[in-house]
Design an enzyme around this catalytic site. Structure first.
Site, short mmCIF file in Angstrom:
data_model
loop_
_atom_site.label_atom_id
_atom_site.label_comp_id
_atom_site.label_asym_id
_atom_site.label_seq_id
_atom_site.Cartn_x
_atom_site.Cartn_y
_atom_site.Cartn_z
N CYS A 276 0.83 -1.21 0.00
CA CYS A 276 0.00 0.00 0.00
C CYS A 276 0.87 1.27 0.00
CB CYS A 276 -0.98 -0.04 1.17
SG CYS A 276 -2.34 1.13 1.00
N HIS A 360 -3.81 -5.33 -0.12
CA HIS A 360 -3.45 -5.77 1.23
C HIS A 360 -3.48 -7.30 1.30
CE1 HIS A 360 -3.47 -2.04 3.79
NE2 HIS A 360 -3.92 -1.57 2.63
N GLU A 362 -2.61 -9.19 3.62
CA GLU A 362 -2.99 -9.68 4.94
C GLU A 362 -4.50 -9.66 5.14
OE1 GLU A 362 -3.84 -5.51 5.49
OE2 GLU A 362 -2.28 -6.59 4.38
#
Length: 387
Positions: A276, A360, A362
């Site tokens: 990001c 992202h 995660e």
């Protein structure tokens, strides 16, 4: 001019163009001014509100059922909400979930965040898509009295995210170690007891689940503040360097972060991985440019294509700036693109273990299609040691 609406709404959302939405306020009382964005995720409102990348933004949730599962400490991505406020279609109901420890309304009140319900979020979302992310003022007053002219004026006077460095506001105050791994049934969060790689993570607004993914991939993680120098990073003798997510204008944060990244790239052969804002920081350090998007990407259903494999990953995203793919210098390759608008979602240095992505991996909330990137980072560190 003070306006009291006939039906006594208790909250008001005033856009810089003069449009005003009335609704029911909950959470904290008062006023806040920020950029308005919308998020299309069906789950994870707590993780979204506590994501440091949302500093300076009020989040409109397109999914109407917000608050149903309450909140709990395990789902916080940082200690308190960072998003400036919340806009929802329906007033939250009482929670119904075995993990809930608190109601959304009381959590927002306790943590000082303003929210408004009863809004036509479809109309609001269409306006954001067509006109771009507006500057807004959100007010909650149980008495139902609002100075509309003053709120619109505050929205118009807000400077906006361009040129704004917010990483300094959300980064850690000092370095710390991280060994907590991803949540797993039934134990919950376990600890990394046998790490294979030493990683320094630069905290531009890092989500906890990113750090957990690094630990789960076998990393002994040391987190440093966003303003750390290359010398401070290398003092930890890392096997790899990680650049975290975060809020604000990457060009503004890059004034101090880019020299650090450049020095590490020029003086070492360490693997480097960015997510990001970290992706944008790496691109700037390599000579590329970033641009402000019309309304950004915010949600947990964004398709991203990896060029090498042709694989399409459904990803979680949250960004209002993007790397300009046309500005990538020679030797820097585009690795991923958004299938929504073709914008850049990943880069790498040819023949070096240095890469980054806009999405992202995660998740939290969202799908975990891109988790392999953490394993790729760990593999790069293992290969460097072996050679």
């Amino acid at each position: 001019m003070v306006v009291t609406a006939p039906s006594k709404p208790t909250a008001c959302l005033a856009l810089a163009d003069g449009t005003v939405f009335f609704g029911t306020g909950f959470g904290a009382t008062g006023e806040t001014v920020a950029e308005l964005c919308f998020n299309t995720a069906l789950t994870g409102y707590q993780e979204i509100m506590t994501d440091p990348s949302y500093a300076g933004q009020i989040v409109t949730f397109t999914f109407p059922h917000i608050g149903n599962v309450g909140v709990n400490p395990e789902d916080d991505e940082t200690s308190d909400p960072v998003a400036a406020g919340m806009v929802v279609k329906w007033d939250p109901t009482l929670s119904s979930n075995w993990r809930a420890t608190e109601e959304l309304k009381s959590w927002l009140t306790r943590t000082g965040r303003i929210a408004i319900g009863g809004i036509d979020t479809r109309r609001l979302t269409r306006a954001i898509r067509q006109q771009g992310a507006p500057h807004v003022a959100l007010a909650h007053n149980p008495d139902g009295e609002f100075d509309i002219e003053a709120l619109v004026a505050k929205a118009r006077a807000w400077p906006g995210l361009e040129g704004m460095d917010l990483a300094k506001d959300v980064t850690c105050a000092q370095s710390y170690r991280w060994d907590e791994m991803r949540w797993a049934w039934p134990e919950g969060y376990n600890r990394q007891e046998a790490p294979a790689h030493k990683v320094v993570a630069l905290d531009f607004g890092a989500k906890r689940n990113i750090l957990r993914c690094l630990a789960s991939a076998g990393c002994d993680v040391t987190v440093l503040p966003a303003t750390a120098t290359a010398e401070e990073v290398m003092a930890h003798n890392p096997d790899g360097v990680f650049l975290s997510n975060g809020p604000g204008d990457p060009a503004a944060t890059g004034e101090y972060a880019v020299p650090m990244i450049k020095t590490i790239l020029e003086t070492t052969d360490l693997p480097m991985f960015g997510i990001c804002l970290g992706h944008q920081m790496l691109a700037l350090a390599l000579g590329a440019k970033t641009i402000k998007m019309n309304h950004g990407h915010h949600g947990a259903n964004h398709p991203v294509k990896e060029h090498d494999s042709g694989k399409v990953e459904i990803t979680s995203m949250n960004h209002g700036f993007a790397v300009d793919a046309q500005s990538l210098p020679e030797g820097v390759e585009e690795t991923h693109i958004s299938l929504f608008d073709g914008s850049n979602c990943g880069i790498r240095i040819a023949e070096r273990p240095v890469f980054s992505v806009q999405q992202h991996p995660e998740a939290s909330p969202g799908p975990q299609d891109s988790y392999y990137l953490f394993e790729r980072f760990a593999e790069a560190m293992a290969q460097r040691k072996a050679s």
